[in-house]
Design an enzyme around this catalytic site. Structure first.
Site, PDB file in Angstrom:
ATOM      1  N   ARG B 205       0.871  -1.168   0.000  1.00 41.51           N
ATOM      2  CA  ARG B 205       0.000   0.000   0.000  1.00 41.51           C
ATOM      3  C   ARG B 205       0.915   1.227   0.000  1.00 41.51           C
ATOM      4  NH1 ARG B 205      -5.006  -2.022   0.793  1.00 41.51           N
ATOM      5  NH2 ARG B 205      -5.205  -3.915   2.063  1.00 41.51           N
ATOM      6  N   ALA B 206       0.336   2.403  -0.176  1.00 40.44           N
ATOM      7  CA  ALA B 206       1.117   3.638  -0.241  1.00 40.44           C
ATOM      8  C   ALA B 206       2.007   3.789   0.992  1.00 40.44           C
ATOM      9  CB  ALA B 206       0.176   4.832  -0.336  1.00 40.44           C
ATOM     10  N   THR B 208       4.431   6.827   1.148  1.00 45.66           N
ATOM     11  CA  THR B 208       4.332   8.286   1.260  1.00 45.66           C
ATOM     12  C   THR B 208       3.573   8.861   0.065  1.00 45.66           C
ATOM     13  OG1 THR B 208       6.424   8.578   0.107  1.00 45.66           O
ATOM     14  CG2 THR B 208       6.529   8.376   2.491  1.00 45.66           C
ATOM     15  N   SER B 209       2.958   8.019  -0.744  1.00 47.94           N
ATOM     16  CA  SER B 209       2.319   8.477  -1.975  1.00 47.94           C
ATOM     17  C   SER B 209       0.801   8.401  -1.859  1.00 47.94           C
ATOM     18  CB  SER B 209       2.788   7.587  -3.126  1.00 47.94           C
ATOM     19  OG  SER B 209       2.208   6.305  -3.007  1.00 47.94           O
ATOM     20  N   THR B 213       0.396   0.254  -5.458  1.00 40.65           N
ATOM     21  CA  THR B 213      -0.235  -0.662  -6.407  1.00 40.65           C
ATOM     22  C   THR B 213      -1.337  -1.467  -5.730  1.00 40.65           C
ATOM     23  OG1 THR B 213       1.718  -0.798  -7.801  1.00 40.65           O
ATOM     24  CG2 THR B 213       0.182  -2.631  -7.919  1.00 40.65           C
ATOM     25  N   ASP B 266      11.766   7.823   3.270  1.00 45.81           N
ATOM     26  CA  ASP B 266      12.429   6.528   3.274  1.00 45.81           C
ATOM     27  C   ASP B 266      13.781   6.729   2.611  1.00 45.81           C
ATOM     28  OD1 ASP B 266      10.244   5.151   0.695  1.00 45.81           O
ATOM     29  OD2 ASP B 266      11.274   7.063   0.856  1.00 45.81           O
ATOM     30  N   SER B 274      13.859  -3.381   1.656  1.00 42.58           N
ATOM     31  CA  SER B 274      12.413  -3.566   1.578  1.00 42.58           C
ATOM     32  C   SER B 274      12.026  -4.286   0.285  1.00 42.58           C
ATOM     33  CB  SER B 274      11.745  -2.181   1.654  1.00 42.58           C
ATOM     34  OG  SER B 274      10.380  -2.246   1.326  1.00 42.58           O
TER      35      SER B 274
END
Lengths: 503, 503
Positions: B205-206, B208-209, B213, B266, B274
């Site tokens: 999941r997001a 920082t956006s 997807t 990040d 990650s």
């Protein structure tokens, strides 16, 4: 955004969340739905003329009405709503200092304006604990240069109050800490004030240690004085020894310390900014800094002391302070006690001239008081130590200390915690060294400083001979659980004292 | 320590505190008194065969009985107590990884064992959010070297599950992100799976956006599949596009992402660990990494891409992965939509061959699918792009995508948020550049990704000519409050699009 779906009645949740304000709202309340709030959202709360930013916790059952928001104790105190008050809820604008925080995390230098923004957002509670932890970490180690340290110090002073004592000298002392039981401050203040100098000492509670000076002092007299009360005490007795948290001097520092405490670390840049911002705000003109050096003290080597001293001198000069630095032996604890009450007992024994009083604490306090008297304007060369000794010997320092305690609200004898057990030497030999950090940790696990009567009583010193089975120290605790917990850790660390088998 | 004063009945508090478990106890309960617990103490809670470490909040009024502890939703889920359950409370031993955390904060290198301890404590919830924030910050920027990145990656893989697909090639792709709307993954997976290759894609999941997807995919099909369901989908359709959070691949990464999200940063080392820990855990053998480069993308320059690429290659080699890297244009958004539903609409339009579908998204997906097909064992040289185009053109990719959606639980058409308003150009001229970060921020303020139908619809590209008063983009929001909030910020940032007055 200011319609009915952004307002809720306020009630007190009766939940203590420590420093960070929390607001509780029902998942299905109009505000959560209209604003898209979810758990841990930062929420701007406005009521009457006050506003605050709080962290949202979402109530998922019917314990909270849909038209009501509940406030944690910290939030209730910050907002101080009247009876039947309502509040308006909205998204706070992002903290103005967020770009500066990000820049520092990624290793960029900050200027004074950046630090000012960060410290203002810190005292206004606009940064979350996670953001504050990132800031503290980004400034750790060598990540603040000298100019940044000055910038941070100035910013910390700017966002708090600053005392103006009018004309004249204002003396102060500070120990950078790291040495368990090293409670010279009450002795130095008593001696220097008895000598007729002004010494308005504010102290911190423990950051990462089992006791701060404020914790120790508090078991003998009230320390949570406000600025007016502090001024009254100093005008009457020349000195005071109070907790800095209620006088609003460098309040940003108090917030940062609250984050450093659970992390159990602090760093040179922040240490210098913390210490000197408090001194500048307190209106001091001449400051003595005590730096204990030892392999397990906060400052571990002469090289580390050089770095810290350089940073202290540069920053003090920029802030207009006269600074003297005393490097002291930091290989082992000072005095017998580690923990507020145990340390207070040592202080009183020295003041009262009890024959069994810890000699190391007495000598060190006299050295520091002497050094401070020597840098005061108008002092003869190297006369301070003898003057200090005379004031202690004559009982003048004891009388001054008790007078200060009375002026702060009344002296009382400290009381030790009831549960005591010894920790025994596992082998015979000569004590070669002490791990101050692990010794302090045992005192912390025993409950210090939250349980003021808890801690360690240790009369063994480097060079002493021990036999296996003899007590090395005693642990005091308020509860059996805490005593067990401390002793369990102590048992797992048999080498806190290095015992050699040579002569 | 295990007497009556360490036990309390358990009840559900009905409070959502997000990820971190919280336990509520009355200030005067026997446990708080015996153990010396105070607000924010970390508490070890044991019930039946389970245990967890939770943060204490202290109830100060009579809403909680003295013999009862209440658990927040996260705590209730972690402990899963039966009816009428009791729990035993004690001090947790300090996290084993605390010395490693401290060392990293002070700039020391960590080895693989250090990272393993940290990641184990991370998934076991033995580190507080403040400690995790310190860890994330201490690893930011260039503070993890290559060897440490490998150590962190291995540690992340070790503390989670790892899929064994048996023999054969397993393809995968990942975009390092930072480019709003760049939703090529569903297209690439559909094409590559249609070509007969295995491509089990887990997405985040997001962080920082405005959309990850997984957020975008979720508005078309269920994505919260567990490992068994994922395996079934991939065995049936060759590919999947699911959220990684329920399959237990690199769960430490999921926790760290939860901390990085509110911090809004990040860093290279953590990014590589990650991404590659997820790929290794997913059993991938051949991986394509898409690195968009642009002045306001996550990677801003060729030099930054070089550094990231070097770190990716070294780490991939150590982990036994075949890696290909595609550098792409990161100057502006890809596709029209920014936000889960708006991006999903673009993906479907490309798959369905709608004439108005965004060309840039289509071309980029074909380039990436082609590059991935080219590195698969047995591929002819440079045949991938043509093969990808044929599979898209023929409808094979659309059929495969819908089949994957059905296998994941059923396809549904995404629905846009109801409140829409345009943002107008304040001057006429040619678009010279776009600030991706501030554009993304507007989409986030509009509610994306929490409100999946919210975000931005923008059809303007660099080089286009605009007249003052014409819409540059439209903002979609679920609530009037969020729409106002996003538009207010947009109005304060008139230079998100740089409009030049030249030709």
């Amino acid at each position: 955004m200011n319609g009915a779906h952004s307002r809720l009645r306020l009630e007190r949740a009766g939940i203590d969340t420590y420093r960070q304000p929390v607001v509780y709202m029902h998942r299905d309340c109009a505000v959560c739905r209209a604003e898209g709030f979810a758990a841990l959202t930062r929420v701007l709360v406005r009521s009457g003329h006050r506003e605050m930013v709080a962290t949202l916790n979402v109530v998922t059952d019917d314990r909270l009405a849909l038209d009501t928001a509940a406030l944690s104790e910290a939030a209730w105190k910050a907002l101080d709503p009247g009876p039947d008050a309502w509040a308006v809820f909205s998204h706070p604008s992002p903290p103005a200092s967020a770009p500066a925080l990000r820049a520092k995390v990624f290793g960029q230098r900050l200027d004074e304006q950046d630090f000012l923004g960060l410290m203002r957002d810190t005292v206004d509670n606009r940064l979350s604990d996670i953001e504050l932890a990132a800031f503290v970490t980004a400034c750790a180690g060598e990540r603040l240069d000298h100019q940044e340290t000055i910038g941070l110090t100035r910013a910390m002073v700017s966002v708090g109050q600053r005392i103006d004592w009018g004309s004249g000298t204002v003396l102060d002392k500070h120990c950078v800490g790291g040495l368990p039981g090293n409670r010279t401050t009450p002795l130095v203040v008593a001696i220097v004030a008895a000598a007729g100098h002004r010494i308005p000492k504010t102290s911190s509670r423990a950051i990462t240690s089992p006791a701060g000076t404020a914790d120790t002092m508090e078991v003998m007299a009230p320390v949570a004085l406000d600025l007016a009360a502090m001024r009254r005490v100093v005008e009457q007795e020349n000195g005071c020894i109070i907790w800095g948290g209620n006088v609003g001097l460098s309040p940003a520092d108090d917030v940062l310390i609250g984050i450093e405490r659970p992390l159990d670390f602090d760093s040179d840049g922040q240490l210098v900014a913390s210490v000197l911002s408090k001194k500048v705000a307190a209106g001091s003109s001449h400051v003595l800094i005590d730096i204990p050096i030892g392999p397990t003290a906060k400052v571990r080597s002469d090289a580390a002391a050089d770095a810290l001293e350089g940073r202290l001198n540069v920053t003090a000069r920029a802030m207009g302070l006269s600074l003297a630095i005393a490097r002291t032996d930091g290989r082992q604890p000072v005095g017998y006690g580690i923990g507020p009450v145990l340390e207070a007992r040592d202080v009183l024994d020295v003041l009262r001239g009890i024959p069994d009083a810890p000699r190391d604490l007495r000598e060190r306090a006299l050295d520091l008081a002497g050094a401070l008297l020597d840098i005061a304007p108008g002092a003869g060369p190297d006369t301070g130590r003898a003057q200090a000794e005379a004031l202690l010997q004559s009982g003048a320092a004891l009388r001054k200390f008790l007078a200060i305690c009375e002026a702060q609200g009344g002296f009382h004898e400290p009381v030790l915690a009831p549960h005591v057990r010894p920790v025994l030497a596992s082998q015979s030999g000569v004590v070669k060294g002490v791990d101050n950090r692990r010794l302090a940790k045992i005192a912390k696990l025993a409950g210090a400083p939250a349980s003021p009567g808890a801690g360690i009583d240790c009369r063994i010193r480097i060079g002493d001979t021990l036999r296996a089975g003899e007590p090395i120290f005693h642990v005091h605790a308020r509860t059996p659980g805490e005593l067990d917990y401390a002793l369990e850790y102590a048992a797992s660390q048999p080498d806190v004292f290095t015992i050699g088998t040579g002569a």
